[in-house]
Each structure stands twice: as C-alpha cells, then as structure tokens.
Design a protein around this motif. Structure first.
Motif, PDB file in Angstrom:
ATOM      1  N   VAL A 222      -2.554  -0.063 -10.414  1.00 12.81           N
ATOM      2  CA  VAL A 222      -2.346   1.325  -9.992  1.00 12.81           C
ATOM      3  C   VAL A 222      -3.298   1.694  -8.859  1.00 12.81           C
ATOM      4  O   VAL A 222      -2.931   2.401  -7.921  1.00 12.81           O
ATOM      5  N   ILE A 223      -4.531   1.211  -8.939  1.00 15.07           N
ATOM      6  CA  ILE A 223      -5.529   1.524  -7.910  1.00 15.07           C
ATOM      7  C   ILE A 223      -5.047   1.032  -6.556  1.00 15.07           C
ATOM      8  O   ILE A 223      -5.145   1.745  -5.544  1.00 15.07           O
ATOM      9  N   LYS A 224      -4.491  -0.167  -6.515  1.00 12.26           N
ATOM     10  CA  LYS A 224      -4.053  -0.759  -5.247  1.00 12.26           C
ATOM     11  C   LYS A 224      -2.902   0.023  -4.623  1.00 12.26           C
ATOM     12  O   LYS A 224      -2.922   0.314  -3.431  1.00 12.26           O
ATOM     13  N   VAL A 225      -1.891   0.353  -5.427  1.00 12.29           N
ATOM     14  CA  VAL A 225      -0.732   1.062  -4.855  1.00 12.29           C
ATOM     15  C   VAL A 225      -1.114   2.486  -4.473  1.00 12.29           C
ATOM     16  O   VAL A 225      -0.623   3.022  -3.472  1.00 12.29           O
ATOM     17  N   ALA A 226      -1.998   3.111  -5.253  1.00 11.61           N
ATOM     18  CA  ALA A 226      -2.436   4.464  -4.931  1.00 11.61           C
ATOM     19  C   ALA A 226      -3.263   4.472  -3.649  1.00 11.61           C
ATOM     20  O   ALA A 226      -3.089   5.342  -2.786  1.00 11.61           O
ATOM     21  N   GLU A 227      -4.159   3.497  -3.511  1.00  5.86           N
ATOM     22  CA  GLU A 227      -4.998   3.434  -2.309  1.00  5.86           C
ATOM     23  C   GLU A 227      -4.139   3.192  -1.071  1.00  5.86           C
ATOM     24  O   GLU A 227      -4.373   3.788  -0.014  1.00  5.86           O
ATOM     25  N   HIS A 228      -3.128   2.335  -1.192  1.00  8.51           N
ATOM     26  CA  HIS A 228      -2.235   2.075  -0.056  1.00  8.51           C
ATOM     27  C   HIS A 228      -1.515   3.359   0.352  1.00  8.51           C
ATOM     28  O   HIS A 228      -1.411   3.678   1.547  1.00  8.51           O
ATOM     29  N   HIS A 229      -1.028   4.111  -0.627  1.00 13.38           N
ATOM     30  CA  HIS A 229      -0.355   5.381  -0.311  1.00 13.38           C
ATOM     31  C   HIS A 229      -1.313   6.350   0.381  1.00 13.38           C
ATOM     32  O   HIS A 229      -0.962   6.954   1.401  1.00 13.38           O
ATOM     33  N   LEU A 230      -2.510   6.488  -0.156  1.00 15.80           N
ATOM     34  CA  LEU A 230      -3.468   7.442   0.397  1.00 15.80           C
ATOM     35  C   LEU A 230      -3.943   7.029   1.788  1.00 15.80           C
ATOM     36  O   LEU A 230      -4.200   7.884   2.638  1.00 15.80           O
ATOM     37  N   LEU A 231      -4.006   5.737   2.032  1.00 13.28           N
ATOM     38  CA  LEU A 231      -4.424   5.245   3.351  1.00 13.28           C
ATOM     39  C   LEU A 231      -3.340   5.411   4.397  1.00 13.28           C
ATOM     40  O   LEU A 231      -3.619   5.751   5.553  1.00 13.28           O
ATOM     41  N   LYS A 232      -2.091   5.171   4.019  1.00 10.84           N
ATOM     42  CA  LYS A 232      -1.013   5.041   4.994  1.00 10.84           C
ATOM     43  C   LYS A 232      -0.107   6.262   5.120  1.00 10.84           C
ATOM     44  O   LYS A 232       0.423   6.525   6.204  1.00 10.84           O
ATOM     45  N   MET A 233       0.091   7.008   4.034  1.00 13.35           N
ATOM     46  CA  MET A 233       1.154   8.015   4.065  1.00 13.35           C
ATOM     47  C   MET A 233       0.754   9.417   3.627  1.00 13.35           C
ATOM     48  O   MET A 233       1.472  10.369   3.874  1.00 13.35           O
ATOM     49  N   SER A 234      -0.360   9.550   2.977  1.00 13.04           N
ATOM     50  CA  SER A 234      -0.686  10.815   2.334  1.00 13.04           C
ATOM     51  C   SER A 234      -1.030  11.940   3.321  1.00 13.04           C
ATOM     52  O   SER A 234      -1.582  11.708   4.388  1.00 13.04           O
ATOM     53  N   LYS A 235      -0.692  13.158   2.893  1.00  8.18           N
ATOM     54  CA  LYS A 235      -1.058  14.367   3.640  1.00  8.18           C
ATOM     55  C   LYS A 235      -2.174  15.137   2.921  1.00  8.18           C
ATOM     56  O   LYS A 235      -2.504  16.260   3.304  1.00  8.18           O
TER      57      LYS A 235
END
Length: 295
Positions: A222-235
C-alpha cells in the motif's frame, strides 16, 4: 478529476519524399508515447497526411479513461500559419490524423507540440463483484455483516496480519468464515481492492484512508502505490502531503515535499502550521534546515 496537462515539443523534421510513409519520430514523454508519421500525396494539388498514434497504457492503469487537448503543427520557417487541432483520445480512439493541402511544400521543416490533459475516472469499483465466490477463494471474511470471498494464500502473501491470522496458531486459521471487527466494510474492501487481482489505484479521496488501513493490516505494498500516486498525480497540498510522507514512511515523497518549500514564505508557513507539530523530530529538523537555506 482532471490531471495536470502533459506537454511535449517534437524535434524539427523535414517534409520530404525520402520519408514518405515512414515514422518521423517515436518518443515517450512522461507516461505517453507518440509515434508521428506521414504520407505524401503527390498528385495536384500537393497534399500531406500526418498521423499521431498514442500509447498511454500506463495512464489507463492509473484510472485515466481519456485524454483531451490539442496538437499544434508549426513551420520552423513560418512558411504557414501554425495549425492547432483539438484532440480527444479514448480507449477506442488512440490515433489522430489530419490532411493538409496547398499551403504545404515538400521542402518545409516542421515540428509539433501537444498538450493533453488526463481525465481520471470517478467510477466507483463494485466490491460485491470483486469478492464473489470462486474456485480460487477458500475463506470468507465477514465485515459489517457482509461476506468477502478471498484466497488465504493471496492475502497471506501480501499481509503479515493475514499470514498470522490464517496460521495454525490462531483459531481463525481453522474457520471457514472469519469475522473482522472494528472496521467498516467500505474501508476494508478499499484496502483489499488495492492489491487484489485487477487492483484499484488510489485517488486523492482514498489515499489517506488506504495508508491508515495498510498500516493497521500490515500491507506494505500500500505504501508503494500510495507514494506513487502522491508523487505523480495528487492535487493534495504540500503541507498535508509532507505530513503523510513522514507519518507513513515515504522517503521519496518527503524529499519532494521538502524541496517544494522553495521560498522563505513557504518554509515559514510549514514550520508554523498545525501539521508541523505532529511531524517526527527528524522531519522537523529537515523543515528547519530548509528554512535556514533562505536566511
């Protein structure tokens, strides 16, 4: 939800007969690959057909269901007025073709630019369909009175919590139906859906809850997929993101957030914020060091 526009400028290429029907350029930019090709029609009047073929499969895996924006074709020597063309790319339409006429010359040098905005789907996954009975499932988890049919082996592989729960050391390991208490069905299904076959990727709405659930049930992926989202797509704003990076141990995100404190005002605001109080001492020191960079 709309993402940030993805922009690109091609190299300069000559429109000549030697490349007729061939690929002019094939380039990847962020998570979009574009193959630019052309075909010349020599009979009078001279015409040329340009085609842009896009591969954005990585974005599809991140719940992007279409891209909208424009492609602009530009003459290096200003031989013609720049031509801006609206584009909409979907699952069933991943190419854009346009024909140009008399104002083109076989000797022109051109390039193109694109600006494409990802559209993230808001469609909510069906948890009921995701956790139906099947030959691969051998245990039932009962949450809020609802049953989720799952595989012991699959959950044990992803989670230390379930690995222990299903072991012979616990009575639950011998049960066909296992109750999971103190958690809502929606939150628990959200967690499982993040790594179950055909995983559902996090969004800004779900990422914090997903991190909380991942920590509780010891699901490290979960940490990996969440970090990827926050790095690449999050507002999500930098202040909250920095707190999540510190709270849930996401070093790449933490580095980006610290780097995002790129003015004295931003660094001061972070140091004085309520979120800063809850940061670890190590991260507070990083914020302080960043503040000192501007003094």
């Amino acid at each position: 939800m709309l993402g940030d526009p993805i922009e690109y400028r091609s190299g300069n290429l000559s429109v000549n007969g030697n490349t007729n029907g061939l690929v002019l350029e094939s380039k990847s930019n962020k998570e979009i690959k574009c193959i630019w090709s052309k075909r010349i029609l020599y009979y009078s009047p001279f015409r040329i057909i340009f085609k842009w073929k896009f591969d954005w499969s990585k974005l599809k895996n991140e719940r992007v269901d279409k891209l909208t924006g424009y492609i602009t074709l530009i003459s290096v020597d200003n031989a013609f007025t720049a031509k801006k063309m609206n584009v909409e790319l979907t699952e069933n339409n991943q190419e854009f073709t346009n024909e140009f006429g008399y104002d083109f010359s076989p000797y022109d040098t051109v390039y193109y630019e694109y600006s494409l905005t990802p559209h993230y789907t808001s469609k909510k996954p069906s948890y009921e369909e995701m956790f139906l009975p099947s030959d691969q499932n051998d245990v039932i988890l009962v949450v809020d009175g609802k049953k989720l049919h799952v595989s012991k082996a699959f959950l044990s592989y992803h989670s230390e919590f379930f690995r222990a729960l299903f072991s012979s050391n616990f009575k639950e390991g011998q049960m066909d139906e296992i109750p999971i208490g103190d958690v809502s069905y929606e939150d628990f299904a959200l967690l499982l859906s993040s790594f179950y076959p055909n995983p559902v990727l996090p969004t800004d709405r779900t990422v914090e809850k997903l991190l909380e659930m991942g920590r509780r049930f010891l699901v490290s992926s979960v940490i990996k997929v969440a970090e990827h989202h926050l790095l690449k797509m999050s507002k999500i704003n930098n202040e909250k993101m920095l707190w999540m990076a510190d709270e849930y141990g996401m070093p790449k995100l933490l580095k980006k957030c610290i780097r995002g404190l790129d003015t004295l005002a931003k660094a001061k605001q972070m140091k004085q914020s309520e979120k800063c109080v809850h940061l670890s001492d190590k991260t507070k020191l990083k914020v302080f060091d960043r503040l000192m960079d501007f003094i």
